[in-house]
Design a protein around this motif. Structure first.
Motif, PDB file in Angstrom:
ATOM      1  N   THR A 180       0.855  -1.177   0.000  1.00 65.50           N
ATOM      2  CA  THR A 180       0.000   0.000   0.000  1.00 65.50           C
ATOM      3  C   THR A 180       0.898   1.236   0.000  1.00 65.50           C
ATOM      4  O   THR A 180       2.111   1.129   0.195  1.00 65.50           O
ATOM      5  N   ARG A 181       0.293   2.366  -0.245  1.00 65.82           N
ATOM      6  CA  ARG A 181       1.066   3.607  -0.350  1.00 65.82           C
ATOM      7  C   ARG A 181       0.383   4.678   0.474  1.00 65.82           C
ATOM      8  O   ARG A 181      -0.825   4.877   0.368  1.00 65.82           O
ATOM      9  N   LEU A 182       1.161   5.336   1.307  1.00 60.55           N
ATOM     10  CA  LEU A 182       0.645   6.410   2.142  1.00 60.55           C
ATOM     11  C   LEU A 182       1.274   7.724   1.689  1.00 60.55           C
ATOM     12  O   LEU A 182       2.466   7.784   1.381  1.00 60.55           O
ATOM     13  N   CYS A 183       0.476   8.786   1.626  1.00 57.69           N
ATOM     14  CA  CYS A 183       0.961  10.061   1.108  1.00 57.69           C
ATOM     15  C   CYS A 183       0.050  11.177   1.604  1.00 57.69           C
ATOM     16  O   CYS A 183      -1.095  10.946   1.985  1.00 57.69           O
ATOM     17  N   SER A 184       0.559  12.385   1.585  1.00 58.37           N
ATOM     18  CA  SER A 184      -0.280  13.532   1.944  1.00 58.37           C
ATOM     19  C   SER A 184      -1.210  13.909   0.799  1.00 58.37           C
ATOM     20  O   SER A 184      -2.300  14.440   1.020  1.00 58.37           O
ATOM     21  N   ALA A 185      -0.779  13.628  -0.424  1.00 60.37           N
ATOM     22  CA  ALA A 185      -1.592  13.844  -1.624  1.00 60.37           C
ATOM     23  C   ALA A 185      -1.055  12.911  -2.699  1.00 60.37           C
ATOM     24  O   ALA A 185       0.137  12.593  -2.716  1.00 60.37           O
ATOM     25  N   TYR A 186      -1.914  12.461  -3.628  1.00 61.39           N
ATOM     26  CA  TYR A 186      -1.512  11.448  -4.612  1.00 61.39           C
ATOM     27  C   TYR A 186      -0.335  11.895  -5.467  1.00 61.39           C
ATOM     28  O   TYR A 186       0.479  11.087  -5.886  1.00 61.39           O
ATOM     29  N   GLY A 187      -0.206  13.210  -5.703  1.00 53.00           N
ATOM     30  CA  GLY A 187       0.857  13.694  -6.556  1.00 53.00           C
ATOM     31  C   GLY A 187       2.167  13.963  -5.845  1.00 53.00           C
ATOM     32  O   GLY A 187       3.168  14.265  -6.487  1.00 53.00           O
ATOM     33  N   LYS A 188       2.176  13.825  -4.507  1.00 52.63           N
ATOM     34  CA  LYS A 188       3.397  14.051  -3.744  1.00 52.63           C
ATOM     35  C   LYS A 188       4.074  12.720  -3.449  1.00 52.63           C
ATOM     36  O   LYS A 188       3.414  11.688  -3.350  1.00 52.63           O
ATOM     37  N   ARG A 189       5.397  12.767  -3.296  1.00 52.21           N
ATOM     38  CA  ARG A 189       6.117  11.537  -2.974  1.00 52.21           C
ATOM     39  C   ARG A 189       5.542  10.946  -1.690  1.00 52.21           C
ATOM     40  O   ARG A 189       5.361  11.642  -0.693  1.00 52.21           O
ATOM     41  N   GLY A 190       5.300   9.634  -1.735  1.00 55.44           N
ATOM     42  CA  GLY A 190       4.714   8.970  -0.589  1.00 55.44           C
ATOM     43  C   GLY A 190       5.658   7.955   0.024  1.00 55.44           C
ATOM     44  O   GLY A 190       6.827   7.851  -0.356  1.00 55.44           O
ATOM     45  N   VAL A 191       5.140   7.199   0.970  1.00 52.58           N
ATOM     46  CA  VAL A 191       5.848   6.081   1.579  1.00 52.58           C
ATOM     47  C   VAL A 191       5.190   4.796   1.077  1.00 52.58           C
ATOM     48  O   VAL A 191       3.981   4.610   1.256  1.00 52.58           O
ATOM     49  N   GLU A 192       5.977   3.956   0.427  1.00 55.22           N
ATOM     50  CA  GLU A 192       5.437   2.689  -0.061  1.00 55.22           C
ATOM     51  C   GLU A 192       5.674   1.617   1.001  1.00 55.22           C
ATOM     52  O   GLU A 192       6.806   1.376   1.428  1.00 55.22           O
ATOM     53  N   LEU A 193       4.578   1.010   1.433  1.00 59.36           N
ATOM     54  CA  LEU A 193       4.597   0.024   2.510  1.00 59.36           C
ATOM     55  C   LEU A 193       4.487  -1.371   1.910  1.00 59.36           C
ATOM     56  O   LEU A 193       3.463  -1.723   1.322  1.00 59.36           O
ATOM     57  N   PHE A 194       5.567  -2.131   2.035  1.00 59.33           N
ATOM     58  CA  PHE A 194       5.599  -3.516   1.554  1.00 59.33           C
ATOM     59  C   PHE A 194       5.451  -4.450   2.755  1.00 59.33           C
ATOM     60  O   PHE A 194       6.206  -4.346   3.730  1.00 59.33           O
ATOM     61  N   VAL A 195       4.486  -5.367   2.684  1.00 60.26           N
ATOM     62  CA  VAL A 195       4.255  -6.314   3.774  1.00 60.26           C
ATOM     63  C   VAL A 195       4.602  -7.717   3.284  1.00 60.26           C
ATOM     64  O   VAL A 195       4.193  -8.133   2.199  1.00 60.26           O
ATOM     65  N   LYS A 275       7.838  -0.438  13.818  1.00 59.24           N
ATOM     66  CA  LYS A 275       7.564  -0.251  12.390  1.00 59.24           C
ATOM     67  C   LYS A 275       6.600   0.914  12.146  1.00 59.24           C
ATOM     68  O   LYS A 275       6.753   1.672  11.175  1.00 59.24           O
ATOM     69  N   LEU A 276       5.625   1.086  13.016  1.00 58.80           N
ATOM     70  CA  LEU A 276       4.721   2.227  12.859  1.00 58.80           C
ATOM     71  C   LEU A 276       5.449   3.538  13.135  1.00 58.80           C
ATOM     72  O   LEU A 276       5.167   4.559  12.491  1.00 58.80           O
ATOM     73  N   SER A 277       6.410   3.511  14.038  1.00 61.18           N
ATOM     74  CA  SER A 277       7.229   4.698  14.284  1.00 61.18           C
ATOM     75  C   SER A 277       8.068   5.036  13.061  1.00 61.18           C
ATOM     76  O   SER A 277       8.217   6.216  12.689  1.00 61.18           O
ATOM     77  N   GLU A 278       8.635   4.012  12.417  1.00 60.43           N
ATOM     78  CA  GLU A 278       9.397   4.234  11.182  1.00 60.43           C
ATOM     79  C   GLU A 278       8.493   4.809  10.095  1.00 60.43           C
ATOM     80  O   GLU A 278       8.879   5.744   9.360  1.00 60.43           O
ATOM     81  N   LEU A 279       7.290   4.269   9.999  1.00 56.37           N
ATOM     82  CA  LEU A 279       6.333   4.753   9.008  1.00 56.37           C
ATOM     83  C   LEU A 279       6.002   6.225   9.262  1.00 56.37           C
ATOM     84  O   LEU A 279       5.978   7.038   8.326  1.00 56.37           O
ATOM     85  N   GLN A 280       5.774   6.569  10.515  1.00 57.55           N
ATOM     86  CA  GLN A 280       5.449   7.951  10.864  1.00 57.55           C
ATOM     87  C   GLN A 280       6.612   8.882  10.511  1.00 57.55           C
ATOM     88  O   GLN A 280       6.419   9.969   9.952  1.00 57.55           O
ATOM     89  N   ARG A 281       7.836   8.455  10.829  1.00 57.09           N
ATOM     90  CA  ARG A 281       9.015   9.280  10.555  1.00 57.09           C
ATOM     91  C   ARG A 281       9.187   9.517   9.061  1.00 57.09           C
ATOM     92  O   ARG A 281       9.449  10.649   8.613  1.00 57.09           O
ATOM     93  N   LYS A 282       9.051   8.455   8.274  1.00 58.00           N
ATOM     94  CA  LYS A 282       9.254   8.584   6.827  1.00 58.00           C
ATOM     95  C   LYS A 282       8.089   9.298   6.146  1.00 58.00           C
ATOM     96  O   LYS A 282       8.269   9.924   5.087  1.00 58.00           O
ATOM     97  N   PHE A 283       6.914   9.232   6.745  1.00 57.27           N
ATOM     98  CA  PHE A 283       5.766   9.953   6.192  1.00 57.27           C
ATOM     99  C   PHE A 283       5.992  11.457   6.303  1.00 57.27           C
ATOM    100  O   PHE A 283       5.611  12.225   5.414  1.00 57.27           O
ATOM    101  N   GLY A 284       6.625  11.880   7.386  1.00 58.49           N
ATOM    102  CA  GLY A 284       6.949  13.302   7.544  1.00 58.49           C
ATOM    103  C   GLY A 284       5.800  14.107   8.111  1.00 58.49           C
ATOM    104  O   GLY A 284       4.833  13.570   8.664  1.00 58.49           O
ATOM    105  N   ASN A 285       5.884  15.407   7.943  1.00 58.54           N
ATOM    106  CA  ASN A 285       4.927  16.315   8.574  1.00 58.54           C
ATOM    107  C   ASN A 285       4.042  17.058   7.577  1.00 58.54           C
ATOM    108  O   ASN A 285       3.422  18.066   7.929  1.00 58.54           O
ATOM    109  N   ASP A 286       3.983  16.559   6.332  1.00 53.52           N
ATOM    110  CA  ASP A 286       3.147  17.239   5.334  1.00 53.52           C
ATOM    111  C   ASP A 286       1.676  17.215   5.716  1.00 53.52           C
ATOM    112  O   ASP A 286       0.919  18.136   5.425  1.00 53.52           O
TER     113      ASP A 286
END
Length: 447
Positions: A180-195, A275-286
């Motif tokens: 899945t992919r998490l992002c602040s907006a579809y056109g902005k660079r996101g975090v790709e989550l591989f499980v 892992k959720l902390s890593e996700l939060q860090r890489k997601f950033g503050n956008d």
């Protein structure tokens, strides 16, 4: 530039049947050998596609595979005419025949992994078909899947296509069902989550004991490399082996994400907090990242599997609000419907729930999220997509008429040995490739 997420749903194939082929998939096994309705299944899928189109979503159609797969039967030593090959397989290896008749390509969440242009090194949308090595009937799909995707996303200026990973369990790849992919907006660079379910090269790491872990860490890493993803924008999370052993065969049975929302069960992941902390860090503050955890006390793992609470789609409507697209099984469960009714009243982006009947798919182990492949696109990239595969009123009507013309109302296990079924399927697919403007993507069309 305007960006959005398009959904491409798998069109249910003419051989839709309940053969119980998917070990680890509770619904698939529990309905094994019941009669199915290909016509009803295809129409249920089309109705969901049209409903999302009517909600203002960009909705596409992904064509099914050719089944029965007589080419594979010939590779396995069955000889003669097509009818003779099918008859011999039915007599000598009925389990193999059931496998090569599977309509499992309808679950396009397993078709491929997609990375949007905002995330990739070359600014193109990248596609890697899943090899699906863990299940014989699904391992037959990736070559044709690759052809179909290339016929839909043709323009090399915008789209990059990769060959599926090596056909070996060490690189078992189940596609977007574990991505899945998490992002602040579809056109902005996101975090790709591989499980992933297991480590292929380290047997000392946790792994399930009852059911197979279909997707490996090594496959995730390979796809990330192929797509040119930055390590600072990728997170690898391991699925909890205990929930795999309870029937959570893919991550999309226990978690689903969209933009800045990750909706997941309390038991979904190994080393969850780190892992959720890593996700939060890489997601950033956008934008605020909403981590919506469903507790055991609200919905048990078994109830989540039974209703496919997490195999729902979380979509962003044109209004900017999010909605959950859920199967009616969620509505029929007191625990799940109560949870969802409370969820939309909370302070999260999810404000609506829409229920749809996809029972023909659910009985074979696939809910709304299994039926769709997500592709984040810019308006320019959308213009480069084969327009014939995009849902509209005319295509909806045409495909319903096509289903009425070609699909059987009912199929039992015995019907799979009918050689006429192959002729019916080929006739249907030949017409479908003209409707969708795909060209000769099937082997029978290529001689």
């Amino acid at each position: 530039m305007n960006f959005f997420e398009a959904n491409f749903d798998g069109l249910v194939g003419p051989t839709h049947n309940y053969a119980g082929l998917s070990v680890g998939n509770v619904a698939s096994l529990s309905n094994a050998k019941n009669s199915s309705s290909p016509r009803q299944a295809a129409k249920q899928g089309l109705s969901k596609m049209k409903a999302l189109h009517d909600l203002g979503m960009v909705q596409g159609v992904l064509a099914p595979q050719e089944r029965p797969d007589v080419y594979t039967l010939r590779r396995l030593g069955f000889t003669g005419t097509d009818a003779q090959v099918i008859a011999k397989a039915a007599k000598q290896a009925p389990a193999v025949l059931r496998a090569v008749c599977s309509a499992s390509s309808m679950w396009t969440a397993n078709a491929a992994t997609i990375s949007p242009s905002a995330d990739t090194h070359d600014g193109k949308v990248h596609f890697t078909p899943a090899n699906l090595t863990n299940k014989f009937h699904r391992s037959l799909e990736p070559v044709t899947t690759g052809r179909i995707l290339q016929a839909m996303f043709r323009d090399p200026e915008h789209f990059a296509h990769h060959t599926h990973l090596p056909d070996n369990d060490h690189f078992g790849d189940e596609g977007a069902a574990n991505h899945t992919r998490l992002c602040s907006a579809y056109g902005k660079r996101g975090v790709e989550l591989f499980v992933f379910g297991r480590y292929a090269f380290d047997s000392n790491q946790p792994a399930p004991k009852r059911f197979p872990a279909r997707h490996t860490l090594e496959a995730c890493e390979a796809v990330a490399r192929l797509h040119g993803l930055s390590g600072e924008h990728v997170v690898y999370m391991q699925q909890n082996p205990d929930v795999i052993d309870q029937g959570v065969f893919h991550n999309d049975v226990i978690a689903v994400g969209n933009q800045n929302v990750l909706f997941y069960h309390q038991q979904a992941f190994v080393d969850k907090q780190n892992k959720l902390s890593e996700l939060q860090r890489k997601f950033g503050n956008d934008a605020e990242l909403h981590l919506i955890e469903v507790k055991d006390s609200d919905v048990s793992v078994s109830e989540a599997i039974k209703t496919y609470l997490f195999n729902t789609q979380v979509i962003t409507l044109p209004s900017g609000e999010m909605a959950i697209i859920a199967p009616t099984e969620c509505q029929e469960s007191h625990a799940v419907s109560s949870y969802l009714a409370a969820l939309v009243q909370q302070h999260t982006p999810i404000r609506h729930v829409h229920y749809y009947d996809v029972k023909q798919s659910m009985r074979n182990g696939g809910g709304p999220a299994c039926l769709r492949l997500r592709v984040a696109l810019s308006e320019q990239e959308k213009q480069a997509v084969n327009p014939n595969v995009l849902m509209n009123d005319t295509l909806f009507s045409t495909l319903n008429q096509w289903v009425d013309k070609h699909y059987r109302d009912e199929i039992s296990e015995a019907d799979l040995a009918d050689p006429q079924l192959l002729d019916e399927s080929r006739s249907a697919l030949d017409e479908l490739t003209r409707i969708l403007g795909l060209g000769s993507v099937y082997q029978f069309q290529q001689g």
